[in-house]
Design an enzyme around this catalytic site. Structure first.
Site, PDB file in Angstrom:
ATOM      1  N   GLY A  15      16.736 -10.068   3.872  1.00  0.00           N
ATOM      2  CA  GLY A  15      15.709 -10.891   4.500  1.00  0.00           C
ATOM      3  C   GLY A  15      15.508 -12.157   3.686  1.00  0.00           C
ATOM      4  N   GLY A  19      10.987 -17.463   3.780  1.00  0.00           N
ATOM      5  CA  GLY A  19       9.804 -16.802   3.261  1.00  0.00           C
ATOM      6  C   GLY A  19       9.973 -16.209   1.876  1.00  0.00           C
ATOM      7  N   ILE A  20       9.400 -15.021   1.705  1.00  0.00           N
ATOM      8  CA  ILE A  20       9.391 -14.342   0.413  1.00  0.00           C
ATOM      9  C   ILE A  20      10.803 -14.072  -0.090  1.00  0.00           C
ATOM     10  CG2 ILE A  20       8.748 -12.179  -0.737  1.00  0.00           C
ATOM     11  CD1 ILE A  20       6.340 -12.149   1.316  1.00  0.00           C
ATOM     12  N   SER A 144       3.164  -4.315   3.305  1.00  0.00           N
ATOM     13  CA  SER A 144       2.080  -5.185   3.751  1.00  0.00           C
ATOM     14  C   SER A 144       0.763  -4.443   3.586  1.00  0.00           C
ATOM     15  CB  SER A 144       2.280  -5.549   5.231  1.00  0.00           C
ATOM     16  OG  SER A 144       1.125  -6.192   5.753  1.00  0.00           O
ATOM     17  N   TYR A 157       3.843  -3.807  14.439  1.00  0.00           N
ATOM     18  CA  TYR A 157       4.059  -4.187  13.049  1.00  0.00           C
ATOM     19  C   TYR A 157       3.259  -3.281  12.118  1.00  0.00           C
ATOM     20  CZ  TYR A 157       4.366  -7.166   8.883  1.00  0.00           C
ATOM     21  OH  TYR A 157       4.592  -7.645   7.612  1.00  0.00           O
TER      22      TYR A 157
END
Length: 339
Positions: A15, A19-20, A144, A157
Site C-alpha cells: 500500500g 498516504g502512510i 485504525s 471499513y
C-alpha cells in the site's frame, strides 16, 4: 525480543503508492533500509522508486492487488529473491465506502473486506515464513481507531478493521505460545490527512471527510519506524484516538450518543461529489498518489505519541498528557466551530 536497527533491515511496504505507505517507504529508505514497495498503482510506485533513488536509497517496486493471495505472495517472494531476506512487513492497503449501510451493495461490502481485511491476512501469511526463517522480525499492520470504535456511514471499513484487530490478537498469542521472536504490531491511527477520503467511494452526494481534528501522516510513520525497532503490541496515533479509546471502554453508549449528533454531518464537506467520481474500490486513482490529503488546515499536533515513543520517561506524566490531549480536543472543536 530484539529487532534489527532500521539501517540493517529489508522492509516490504504494502500500500505504498500513497498516504502512510508512501511516506513510510521514503522514511525507511532515508534511514538506510532496503525497501520493496507494492501497490496497485504502477505510476505511483514508479514515481516513489524514482524519489527514493534520488535520495540515494535502494528500492524495488511490485504491482499487486492485495485482494489476490498469489499477488501478495509474489511481494514476499520477490523481496527475498532480490535482497536475500525479509525483516519487516508493513501493511497499509485499504479501501473504503462512505455511505449508509442500506445503500452499499453486497459486492461493494465484500470488496472492502477483501482489500482491507483479507489483504492484511494474506500479508501475514506470506511474510511469516520468511520472518521465522530469519529468527526475528516485525509484522506491522496499519489498522485504525475504527477497529476499536466503528463509525456510522463506514460499516464495511469498520467491519474490516475490527476483523484486523481480532486476527492480530489471535496470531500474536499463537506466536507467543511458540516462543517466536516475530513482533506483531497494530497501529491504530485517528483521523489522518492522507488521500483516504479522496479515494473513498461516496454515496453521500458530497466529498467525505473524517471527523476533525486531523493528524499529519508523519505521526503514523513515526510509529511505524519506532515499532520496526521496538516490539510493540498496539500503538494508537493521535491524542484524540487515545481519548476515544478511553471513552469507548468507559461508556460505548456515550460514544453512540456523540456520533448520533456529530457522526453524520461531520463526515460531509460542502464539495459536491457523485458516486461515479473516481475512487479506488476496484481501480487505483493515480492522481491521488501523494502522501497528504486535502485537510491540512484541520491538522493539529499530538502530545501523547511522543511519550509512547519514549517509554523510558514513564507514564508518570500520563495525567498531564491526557489533560493536554483534552485541551487539544477542545481547541480543535473551537477551531472547527469558528471555521
Amino acid at each position: 525480543m530484539q529487532l534489527k536497527r532500521i539501517e540493517q533491515q529489508v522492509v516490504a511496504i504494502v500500500g505504498a503508492s500513497s498516504g502512510i505507505g508512501r511516506e513510510a517507504a521514503l522514511r525507511f529508505a532515508a534511514r538506510g533500509a532496503k525497501v520493496v514497495v507494492a501497490a496497485r498503482s504502477e505510476p505511483g510506485l514508479a514515481s516513489l522508486v524514482n524519489e527514493i533513488h534520488q535520495l540515494g536509497g535502494d528500492a524495488t517496486a511490485i504491482t499487486a492487488d492485495v485482494s489476490e493471495y498469489e499477488q501478495v505472495k509474489v511481494i514476499a517472494d520477490k523481496t527475498v529473491a532480490t535482497y536475500g531476506r525479509l525483516d519487516t512487513w508493513v501493511h497499509s492497503s485499504a479501501t473504503a465506502i462512505v455511505a449508509p449501510f442500506e445503500q452499499v451493495t453486497p459486492e461493494e461490502f465484500k470488496r472492502v473486506i477483501d482489500v482491507t481485511l483479507m489483504g492484511q491476512v494474506y500479508g501475514a501469511m506470506v511474510a511469516l515464513p520468511h520472518l521465522k526463517r530469519e529468527g526475528q522480525g516485525a509484522l506491522i499492520h496499519i489498522s485504525s481507531m475504527e477497529g476499536r470504535r466503528a463509525l456510522p456511514l463506514q460499516s464495511s471499513y469498520s467491519s474490516a478493521k475490527h476483523g484486523v484487530e481480532g486476527f492480530l490478537e489471535s496470531l500474536r498469542v499463537e506466536l507467543q505460545h511458540e516462543g517466536s521472536a516475530v513482533s506483531v504490531t497494530s497501529i491504530k491511527p485517528a483521523v489522518i490527512n492522507t488521500p483516504f477520503y479522496n479515494n473513498a467511494l461516496t454515496k453521500l452526494g458530497v466529498k467525505p471527510t473524517g471527523l476533525p481534528p486531523y493528524y499529519a501522516p508523519s505521526l503514523v510513520t513515526d510509529a511505524v519506524l519506532y515499532t520496526a525497532e521496538h516490539p510493540t503490541r498496539d500503538f494508537i496515533v493521535g491524542d484524540v484516538g487515545k481519548i476515544l479509546d478511553i471513552l469507548q471502554r468507559l461508556s460505548p453508549a456515550l460514544v453512540d450518543s456523540f456520533l448520533v449528533l456529530a457522526g453524520f454531518q461531520g463526515q460531509q464537506t460542502n464539495e459536491l461529489k457523485s458516486a461515479d467520481a473516481p475512487n479506488n474500490l476496484y481501480e487505483p486513482v493515480p492522481e491521488n498518489d501523494r502522501v497528504e490529503g486535502d485537510f491540512g488546515n484541520l491538522t493539529i499536533p499530538s502530545v501523547t505519541d511522543w511519550l509512547d515513543r519514549h517509554p523510558a520517561l514513564g507514564w508518570g506524566v500520563a495525567g498531564s498528557a491526557v489533560g493536554a490531549a483534552f485541551l487539544a480536543l477542545l481547541a480543535a472543536q473551537a477551531f472547527n466551530s469558528d471555521h
